[in-house]
Design an enzyme around this catalytic site. Structure first.
Site, short mmCIF file in Angstrom:
data_model
loop_
_atom_site.label_atom_id
_atom_site.label_comp_id
_atom_site.label_asym_id
_atom_site.label_seq_id
_atom_site.Cartn_x
_atom_site.Cartn_y
_atom_site.Cartn_z
CG ASN A 135 -7.21 -2.63 -6.70
OD1 ASN A 135 -5.94 -2.76 -6.44
ND2 ASN A 135 -7.36 -1.53 -5.87
CD1 TRP A 136 -11.86 -6.36 -11.12
CD2 TRP A 136 -11.24 -4.51 -12.48
NE1 TRP A 136 -11.10 -5.94 -11.26
CE2 TRP A 136 -10.61 -6.21 -12.42
CE3 TRP A 136 -10.49 -4.38 -14.02
CZ2 TRP A 136 -10.17 -7.36 -13.50
CZ3 TRP A 136 -9.66 -5.42 -14.46
CH2 TRP A 136 -9.75 -6.19 -14.85
CG ASP A 185 -1.83 0.87 1.29
OD1 ASP A 185 -2.23 1.10 0.10
OD2 ASP A 185 -2.38 0.92 2.49
C1 FPP Z 1 -1.37 -0.02 -3.52
O1 FPP Z 1 -1.73 1.27 -3.80
C2 FPP Z 1 -1.18 -0.44 -4.90
C3 FPP Z 1 -2.30 -1.06 -5.84
C4 FPP Z 1 -3.65 -0.78 -5.87
C5 FPP Z 1 -1.35 -1.86 -6.75
C6 FPP Z 1 0.37 -2.52 -5.93
C7 FPP Z 1 0.83 -2.42 -7.82
C8 FPP Z 1 2.75 -2.38 -7.62
C9 FPP Z 1 3.00 -2.37 -6.09
C10 FPP Z 1 2.45 -2.92 -8.73
C11 FPP Z 1 2.29 -3.69 -9.97
C12 FPP Z 1 2.49 -5.08 -9.23
C13 FPP Z 1 3.35 -6.07 -9.61
C14 FPP Z 1 3.05 -7.57 -8.98
C15 FPP Z 1 4.80 -5.67 -10.52
P1 FPP Z 1 -2.31 2.36 -3.68
O2 FPP Z 1 -2.42 3.15 -5.09
O3 FPP Z 1 -4.19 2.59 -2.87
O4 FPP Z 1 -1.42 3.63 -2.62
P2 FPP Z 1 -2.32 4.72 -1.81
O5 FPP Z 1 -3.68 4.45 -0.64
O6 FPP Z 1 -1.74 5.59 -1.49
O7 FPP Z 1 -3.41 5.86 -2.88
#
Ligand code: FPP
Length: 247
Positions: A63-64, A15
């Protein structure tokens, strides 16, 4: 660190990508891109330590509903990861797995994913599982549907349904239970990750955003894990007696 007391299975809720990007005045997708560098470093470190299973929450069922351009960017990053890391995964005897509603993913992800799953299926070094279009409740509901089908077909009796038997319907059934769950970015929630599999996991919430989480943070979490007493419902005295009888 005590090598004999490492968790067999580590789960990570990655996260903080968006907030990291915001903090650096960059678009959200740059946060996810930086986050995929952390994925590479943590996977290598876990493999080198001899951890048996690493499960990463890369994309949730929920997340979609993010903006379409963010979803498309994440799918592109997943594709790049699967293509770029292919030889690293195979050379290091890693078995790549995926859990979740994989059929919902676009072909640009399922194509390299299916190929790498098959190519790495016999590897025994470490199982790296990507949770993609994944939700813990959805996973349990799917397992219940499969069990109900077997019951209707007469291959499962009501009296046979216990924890061990039900576990076999889950996509994680070949993995050990999660010993350690790490969530980055300071939020203290499970967010529908591995609900069943986390039953006795130690939970560590670390105030570092995922793009900045590197192997030293993992080592720190492992040291914290090793300092904890896992009682599995027993008392401390019982645990001490159990370990005396082991020697
Ligand atoms: C949460 O951060 C993260 C995600 C929804 C996606 C995770 C994806 C990756 C680390 C990259 C691709 C994956 C691989 C396996 C190569 P957030 O966007 O919810 O952060 P925030 O809460 O600060 O907005």
């Amino acid at each position: 660190m005590e090598p004999a007391n490492l968790p067999r299975h580590v789960g990570i809720i990655m996260d903080g990508n968006g907030r990291w990007a915001e903090r650096h005045g960059k678009p959200r997708l740059e946060g996810h891109r930086a986050g995929s560098e952390s994925v590479r470093d943590i996977t290598r470190a876990a493999r080198q330590l001899g951890i048996e299973a690493l499960t990463l929450y890369a994309f949730s069922s929920q997340n979609w509903s993010r903006p379409p351009e963010e979803v498309a960017g994440l799918m592109q990053l997943l594709r790049e990861y699967l293509i770029d890391e292919r030889s690293e995964i195979l050379d290091n005897q890693i078995r790549l797995e995926a859990i979740g509603d994989i059929d919902k993913l676009p072909t640009l992800v399922t194509e390299p994913l299916t190929e790498l799953r098959a190519a790495s299926a016999h590897n025994r070094g470490m199982t790296l599982t990507l949770a993609l279009s994944y939700g813990g409740r959805e996973s349990i509901a799917r397992a219940v549907r499969a069990a109900v089908r077997d019951a209707a077909a007469g291959t499962l009796k009501e009296s046979e349904v216990d924890v061990e038997r039900f576990n076999r319907y889950l996509p994680t059934s070949s993995l050990p239970p999660v010993d350690l769950l790490i969530r980055t970015s300071g939020e203290q929630r499970i967010s529908n990750f591995l609900l069943w599999e986390l039953a006795y996991a130690e939970l560590i919430f670390i105030d570092v955003q995922w793009p900045e989480f590197r192997r030293n943070h993992l080592y720190e979490c492992l040291e914290t894990y090793q300092a904890r007493e896992r009682r599995f419902g027993k008392t401390s005295a019982q645990l001490a007696a159990d370990s005396d009888s082991d020697v």
